[in-house]
Scaffold this motif. Structure first.
Motif, mmCIF file in Angstrom:
data_model
loop_
_atom_site.group_PDB
_atom_site.id
_atom_site.type_symbol
_atom_site.label_atom_id
_atom_site.label_comp_id
_atom_site.label_asym_id
_atom_site.label_seq_id
_atom_site.Cartn_x
_atom_site.Cartn_y
_atom_site.Cartn_z
ATOM 1 N N ARG A 138 0.597 -1.665 0.086
ATOM 2 C CA ARG A 138 0.226 0.399 0.226
ATOM 3 C C ARG A 138 0.928 1.128 0.274
ATOM 4 N NH1 ARG A 138 -4.274 1.187 4.996
ATOM 5 N NH2 ARG A 138 -5.751 0.771 3.026
ATOM 6 N N ARG A 139 1.561 1.089 1.173
ATOM 7 C CA ARG A 139 3.078 2.569 0.689
ATOM 8 C C ARG A 139 3.761 2.694 -0.512
ATOM 9 N NH1 ARG A 139 7.300 3.287 5.915
ATOM 10 N NH2 ARG A 139 7.209 5.478 5.087
ATOM 11 N N PHE A 140 4.291 1.599 -0.821
ATOM 12 C CA PHE A 140 4.596 2.046 -2.446
ATOM 13 C C PHE A 140 2.982 2.325 -3.278
ATOM 14 C CE2 PHE A 140 6.021 0.303 -6.733
ATOM 15 C CZ PHE A 140 7.582 0.887 -6.342
ATOM 16 N N THR A 141 2.724 1.742 -3.162
ATOM 17 C CA THR A 141 1.824 2.868 -4.178
ATOM 18 C C THR A 141 1.430 3.553 -4.040
ATOM 19 O OG1 THR A 141 0.668 -0.111 -4.290
ATOM 20 C CG2 THR A 141 -0.718 1.480 -5.187
ATOM 21 N N GLN A 142 0.971 4.201 -2.594
ATOM 22 C CA GLN A 142 0.548 5.421 -2.671
ATOM 23 C C GLN A 142 1.974 6.865 -3.372
ATOM 24 O OE1 GLN A 142 -0.618 5.066 1.466
ATOM 25 N NE2 GLN A 142 -2.469 5.218 0.874
ATOM 26 N N ALA A 143 2.920 5.932 -2.973
ATOM 27 C CA ALA A 143 4.001 6.901 -3.700
ATOM 28 C C ALA A 143 4.268 6.866 -4.659
ATOM 29 C CB ALA A 143 5.455 6.513 -2.475
ATOM 30 N N ALA A 144 3.486 6.243 -5.595
ATOM 31 C CA ALA A 144 4.152 6.644 -6.878
ATOM 32 C C ALA A 144 4.991 6.638 -7.554
ATOM 33 C CB ALA A 144 2.256 7.686 -7.483
ATOM 34 N N VAL A 145 5.898 6.161 -7.156
ATOM 35 C CA VAL A 145 7.119 6.452 -8.335
ATOM 36 C C VAL A 145 8.040 4.825 -8.078
ATOM 37 C CG1 VAL A 145 8.133 8.945 -7.379
ATOM 38 C CG2 VAL A 145 8.157 6.569 -5.294
ATOM 39 N N PRO A 146 6.991 3.816 -9.438
ATOM 40 C CA PRO A 146 6.993 2.679 -9.362
ATOM 41 C C PRO A 146 8.783 2.089 -9.325
ATOM 42 C CG PRO A 146 6.344 3.494 -11.270
ATOM 43 C CD PRO A 146 6.280 4.964 -10.347
ATOM 44 N N GLY A 147 9.133 2.635 -10.364
ATOM 45 C CA GLY A 147 10.320 2.584 -11.516
ATOM 46 C C GLY A 147 9.447 1.980 -12.492
ATOM 47 N N ALA A 148 10.788 1.525 -13.853
ATOM 48 C CA ALA A 148 10.397 0.867 -15.176
ATOM 49 C C ALA A 148 10.513 0.450 -15.737
ATOM 50 C CB ALA A 148 10.725 1.763 -15.769
ATOM 51 N N TYR A 149 9.996 -1.103 -16.361
ATOM 52 C CA TYR A 149 10.274 -2.193 -16.828
ATOM 53 C C TYR A 149 11.026 -1.643 -18.032
ATOM 54 C CZ TYR A 149 9.023 -5.999 -12.952
ATOM 55 O OH TYR A 149 8.766 -6.080 -12.146
ATOM 56 N N PHE A 150 11.569 -2.322 -18.717
ATOM 57 C CA PHE A 150 12.192 -2.561 -20.470
ATOM 58 C C PHE A 150 12.309 -3.024 -20.997
ATOM 59 C CE2 PHE A 150 13.324 1.678 -18.048
ATOM 60 C CZ PHE A 150 13.965 2.495 -18.912
ATOM 61 N N ARG A 151 11.885 -3.047 -22.371
ATOM 62 C CA ARG A 151 12.115 -4.260 -23.605
ATOM 63 C C ARG A 151 12.948 -3.554 -24.295
ATOM 64 N NH1 ARG A 151 7.727 -1.573 -24.945
ATOM 65 N NH2 ARG A 151 6.618 -2.816 -24.085
ATOM 66 N N VAL A 152 14.290 -5.154 -24.420
ATOM 67 C CA VAL A 152 16.209 -4.543 -25.151
ATOM 68 C C VAL A 152 14.959 -4.610 -26.344
ATOM 69 C CG1 VAL A 152 17.839 -5.768 -25.506
ATOM 70 C CG2 VAL A 152 16.851 -5.970 -23.516
ATOM 71 N N ILE A 153 15.600 -3.519 -27.074
ATOM 72 C CA ILE A 153 15.105 -3.121 -28.875
ATOM 73 C C ILE A 153 16.919 -3.631 -29.054
ATOM 74 C CG2 ILE A 153 14.922 -1.607 -30.214
ATOM 75 C CD1 ILE A 153 12.069 -2.238 -28.569
ATOM 76 N N GLU A 154 17.775 -3.249 -28.593
ATOM 77 C CA GLU A 154 19.139 -4.097 -29.178
ATOM 78 C C GLU A 154 19.768 -4.200 -28.195
ATOM 79 O OE1 GLU A 154 21.220 -0.380 -31.800
ATOM 80 O OE2 GLU A 154 18.566 0.331 -32.690
ATOM 81 N N PRO A 155 20.191 -4.981 -28.052
ATOM 82 C CA PRO A 155 21.249 -5.773 -27.200
ATOM 83 C C PRO A 155 22.359 -5.222 -27.086
ATOM 84 C CG PRO A 155 21.599 -7.359 -28.689
ATOM 85 C CD PRO A 155 20.323 -6.206 -29.501
ATOM 86 N N GLY A 156 22.947 -5.294 -26.034
ATOM 87 C CA GLY A 156 24.869 -4.408 -25.551
ATOM 88 C C GLY A 156 24.887 -5.314 -24.448
ATOM 89 N N GLU A 157 25.891 -4.460 -23.840
ATOM 90 C CA GLU A 157 26.644 -4.602 -23.083
ATOM 91 C C GLU A 157 26.461 -3.371 -22.221
ATOM 92 O OE1 GLU A 157 30.977 -5.453 -23.393
ATOM 93 O OE2 GLU A 157 29.811 -8.094 -23.371
ATOM 94 N N ALA A 177 4.678 6.970 -14.080
ATOM 95 C CA ALA A 177 3.948 7.467 -13.265
ATOM 96 C C ALA A 177 1.988 7.296 -13.194
ATOM 97 C CB ALA A 177 4.336 8.170 -13.041
ATOM 98 N N PHE A 178 2.061 7.769 -14.826
ATOM 99 C CA PHE A 178 1.093 7.828 -14.975
ATOM 100 C C PHE A 178 0.229 6.881 -15.373
ATOM 101 C CE2 PHE A 178 -2.874 7.683 -18.338
ATOM 102 C CZ PHE A 178 -3.320 9.671 -18.900
ATOM 103 N N TRP A 179 0.989 5.767 -15.976
ATOM 104 C CA TRP A 179 1.078 4.152 -16.761
ATOM 105 C C TRP A 179 0.587 3.474 -15.328
ATOM 106 C CZ3 TRP A 179 2.109 -0.477 -14.276
ATOM 107 C CH2 TRP A 179 2.004 -1.659 -15.608
ATOM 108 N N PHE A 180 1.070 3.817 -13.699
ATOM 109 C CA PHE A 180 1.109 2.908 -12.733
ATOM 110 C C PHE A 180 0.050 3.741 -12.239
ATOM 111 C CE2 PHE A 180 2.410 2.922 -8.259
ATOM 112 C CZ PHE A 180 2.276 1.965 -7.701
#
Length: 217
Positions: A138-157, A177-180
């Motif tokens: 609940r606390r994490f949800t109310q703060a609405a600063v979730p961080g982001a998941y990414f897909r990899v478009i071009e691999p690399g190091e 944040a809007f999505w969340f």
């Protein structure tokens, strides 16, 4: 970059009771890649374990990023040290507003890797158990600063200290944040999430379309 190895714990619903959420910083070069579909592919970070393939990992959750600045805020609120990787993130950024990034936005990290913002992180029981904080979801949800998941478009190091360069920013309002908020506390926003178009992962698009069909815009 931060990597986690599978570990047996008592606070996860993952099959076998194991989780890779305990991620630790690494100093060498780490390869990022598209791991494959949900349920088959795990982490998109080489050497990193994702144990619950039902709910985590796959191409749309290949890399998870959280801002060092947001970790510092939580560290003060929780009165505890939160080193890089404490939230189970693969990539701890500095000087980048991760939550303001838009779905479909693309970053180049270092020389070769290109990542695309896919979604925000929805907190789960494993996350709460790992931090051992009562009421954490609940606390994490109310703060609405979730961080982001990414897909990899071009691999690399990717290496510690590599610059993050914004190379493409879509012209819509759907930030992380809007999505969340749309998928947690403000579901009336769900129809507007569809503005992100093909950058939405299929599950998110289906949920938004289902809401729209039942409730309208």
């Amino acid at each position: 970059m931060n990597l986690g190895r599978a570990k047996a714990v008592g606070y996860t619903d993952a099959q076998g009771g194991v989780t890779g959420i305990d991620k630790r910083p690494t100093s060498g070069a780490v390869r990022v890649f598209a791991p494959g579909a949900r349920g088959v592919g795990g982490s998109g970070v080489e050497g990193d374990d994702v144990c619950d393939l039902r709910h985590h990992g796959g191409d749309h959750q290949a890399v998870y990023a959280y801002a060092r600045e947001d970790l510092d805020v939580w560290a003060k609120e929780l009165d505890r040290a939160l080193p890089n990787g404490s939230f189970g993130e693969n990539l701890t950024t500095c000087g980048v507003d991760v939550n303001d990034a838009r779905i479909g936005e693309r970053w180049r990290i270092g020389r070769d890797a290109v990542l695309e913002v896919a979604s925000g992180r929805i907190p789960c029981r494993t996350f709460a158990g790992w931090l051992d904080q009562k009421g954490w979801v609940r606390r994490f949800t109310q703060a609405a600063v979730p961080g982001a998941y990414f897909r990899v478009i071009e691999p690399g190091e990717v290496r510690v200290g590599d610059p993050v360069t914004l190379i493409e920013r879509p012209d819509h309002e759907v930030s992380v944040a809007f999505w969340f908020r749309a998928f947690t506390t403000e579901r009336a926003l769900l129809p507007r999430v569809l503005a992100a178009g093909d950058a939405l992962d299929p599950e998110a698009r289906e949920a938004a379309q289902t809401y729209l069909s039942k409730h309208g815009s």
